[in-house]
Scaffold this active site. Structure first.
Site, PDB file in Angstrom:
ATOM      1  N   HIS A 164       0.810  -1.218   0.000  1.00 18.60           N
ATOM      2  CA  HIS A 164       0.000   0.000   0.000  1.00 18.60           C
ATOM      3  C   HIS A 164       0.844   1.269   0.000  1.00 18.60           C
ATOM      4  O   HIS A 164       0.340   2.350  -0.337  1.00 18.60           O
ATOM      5  CB  HIS A 164      -0.944   0.009   1.202  1.00 18.60           C
ATOM      6  CG  HIS A 164      -2.343   0.405   0.860  1.00 18.60           C
ATOM      7  ND1 HIS A 164      -2.650   1.508   0.096  1.00 18.60           N
ATOM      8  CD2 HIS A 164      -3.536  -0.163   1.172  1.00 18.60           C
ATOM      9  CE1 HIS A 164      -3.958   1.618  -0.042  1.00 18.60           C
ATOM     10  NE2 HIS A 164      -4.516   0.613   0.592  1.00 18.60           N
ATOM     11  N   ASP A 392      -9.121  -8.491 -18.412  1.00 12.93           N
ATOM     12  CA  ASP A 392      -9.145  -9.526 -19.450  1.00 12.93           C
ATOM     13  C   ASP A 392      -7.754  -9.597 -20.061  1.00 12.93           C
ATOM     14  O   ASP A 392      -7.342  -8.701 -20.792  1.00 12.93           O
ATOM     15  CB  ASP A 392     -10.199  -9.181 -20.501  1.00 12.93           C
ATOM     16  CG  ASP A 392     -10.208 -10.158 -21.668  1.00 12.93           C
ATOM     17  OD1 ASP A 392      -9.485 -11.176 -21.608  1.00 12.93           O
ATOM     18  OD2 ASP A 392     -10.934  -9.896 -22.647  1.00 12.93           O
TER      19      ASP A 392
END
Length: 445
Positions: A164, A392
């Protein structure tokens, strides 16, 4: 569940990248501890007939070589993800040294159906998300780790462990989108901007105009007897259909509000009330609702550039007593949520940046409780704007996207449906003894 690691590869950028230290803002540094990664998983179920989905250059579903090559290319514009943390004086920096991101290829004898609804838990995290050894120091571990796991059913998972300090979830998924596009032979959709000091440095002199209690520890002192028997925690999923969400919104008294309430404001308020009721705290106890908010669209003087890659997460906080949450209508509770969110404008966020930089020993905001500590507050994190359908890689869209593990009591994530039917899923961690009551109140409308 068993898992076999086939290979682990440290993937370096495909081209030479800037070799420099990258300044981190306090906003980068305070959301998580430096010795931790955030895990998430994407699930891809192989179609029965996948001729139209398979990459023309590969006969293998999710070819690791294609993914590794594309990752190497993606790390060129996103070169900080191939670096390592280091300490410079009293703050952390990213050493952009090109040491690489970890790519793990694994296989399991299990099938995806063995994981049920993919609710976050320790086992799912262990099987699908890579880990590292933190004991060798702050500069020893990669900031990005990815694991491709193949299952006996033919499906695969891609597990991410993201640090993070490098960036927030929105930047991370913009990176994933670029990686996926490169894997399909396309160019990245965005050019990342990494200069945090230029865009999120504090003002000189600082202009702290507000009280920023959201950056202080959130754990109050509660009677120890409330903890008795509450040492086991559970992570689970609760789904709300479009019809259930509409029914919940129809319960609102619109005559008492001058503005429309968003679905998130209503559902977050409902979760806040439901957790409060399930915990059985005294009416006078205060319970906070903590909401991480993406500040990109809120900072506008000047605005952040498109493609800004870093942390722009701020915390909106609402406070109410247990008694008020139980007695007041949902309209009032959702109104509190809306008011807290509206307060995070440019002036407030710039003040928050100045505040964080003026506190050299500012702790990580406490977003939940460690083991054996009763925690009255709730953190609701919305993943509604994350472009997971852009993941994708050339073999079709993911059939599931979610958090791999929730570590703290009271922490939850709202995740929209992947099929666009208007439903959403709440992933939540609560003490096991509170779950049945939470479910009762959550669906009681």
């Amino acid at each position: 569940m068993s898992i076999h690691i086939k290979q682990s590869t440290m993937v370096r950028p495909a081209e030479e990248t800037p070799n420099k230290s990258l300044w981190l803002s306090k906003i980068d540094m305070i959301l998580r501890t430096p010795y931790s990664h955030t895990g998430a998983v994407l699930i891809y179920k192989q179609p029965d007939n996948n001729e139209d989905n398979i990459q023309p250059s590969s006969s293998m579903y999710f070819d690791a070589n294609i993914l590794i090559e594309a990752l190497s290319k993606a790390l060129v514009p996103y070169y900080p993800m191939a670096g390592r943390l280091k300490i410079n004086g009293d703050r952390y920096e990213i050493d952009c040294n090109g040491e690489g991101a970890l790519f793990v290829e694994a296989e399991s004898s299990h099938v995806l159906e063995d994981f049920g609804d993919f609710r976050p838990n320790d086992e799912l995290h262990r099987v699908m998300v890579p880990t590292c050894d933190y004991s060798k120091g702050i500069s020893s571990f990669p900031l990005l780790m990815v694991q491709l796991t193949r299952f006996r059913c033919g499906g695969v998972s891609i597990g991410f462990a993201q640090h993070h300090h490098v960036c927030d979830r929105m930047s991370h998924f913009e990176f994933n989108n670029s990686w996926a596009r490169i894997a399909k032979g396309l160019l990245p959709a965005l050019e990342p901007v990494h200069d945090r000091y230029l865009h999120l440095c504090p003002r000189n002199p600082p202009q702290i105009k507000y009280t920023h209690s959201q950056f202080e520890p959130f754990v109050p002192s509660l009677p120890k007897e409330l903890l008795d028997g509450k040492t086991s925690k559970s992570q689970t999923l609760f789904k709300l259909s479009r019809e259930q969400i509409n029914t919940l919104k129809q319960k609102l008294d619109w005559s008492n509000t001058t503005t429309r309430l968003s679905t998130y404001e209503v559902v977050a308020g409902h979760v806040w009330r439901s957790v409060s009721k399930a915990r059985g705290l005294s009416d006078h106890e205060e319970i906070k609702l903590i909401m991480p908010v993406d500040g990109r669209s809120r900072i506008n003087n000047p605005s952040l550039p498109k493609g800004y890659c870093g942390n722009v997460v701020f915390l909106a906080v609402c406070t109410a007593t247990v008694g008020d949450l139980a007695c007041n209508p949902l309209t009032d509770t959702a109104g509190k949520v809306q008011e807290a969110l509206k307060g995070l404008d440019d002036d407030y966020l710039r003040s928050a940046i100045d505040h964080t930089e003026s506190k050299p020993d500012l702790p990580v905001p406490y977003m939940g409780s460690p083991e054996k500590t009763l925690y009255p507050n709730v953190l609701v994190n919305s993943w509604g704007r994350i472009p997971y359908q852009a993941m994708d890689f050339g073999w079709g869209n993911p059939t599931f996207f979610g958090i791999s593990n929730i570590f703290y009591d009271g922490q939850c994530f709202l995740i929209p449906s992947q099929n666009g039917d208007g439903s959403m899923t709440l992933a939540i961690n609560l003490f096991s003894s509170h779950l049945s009551l939470f479910k009762k109140h959550f669906y009681d409308f």
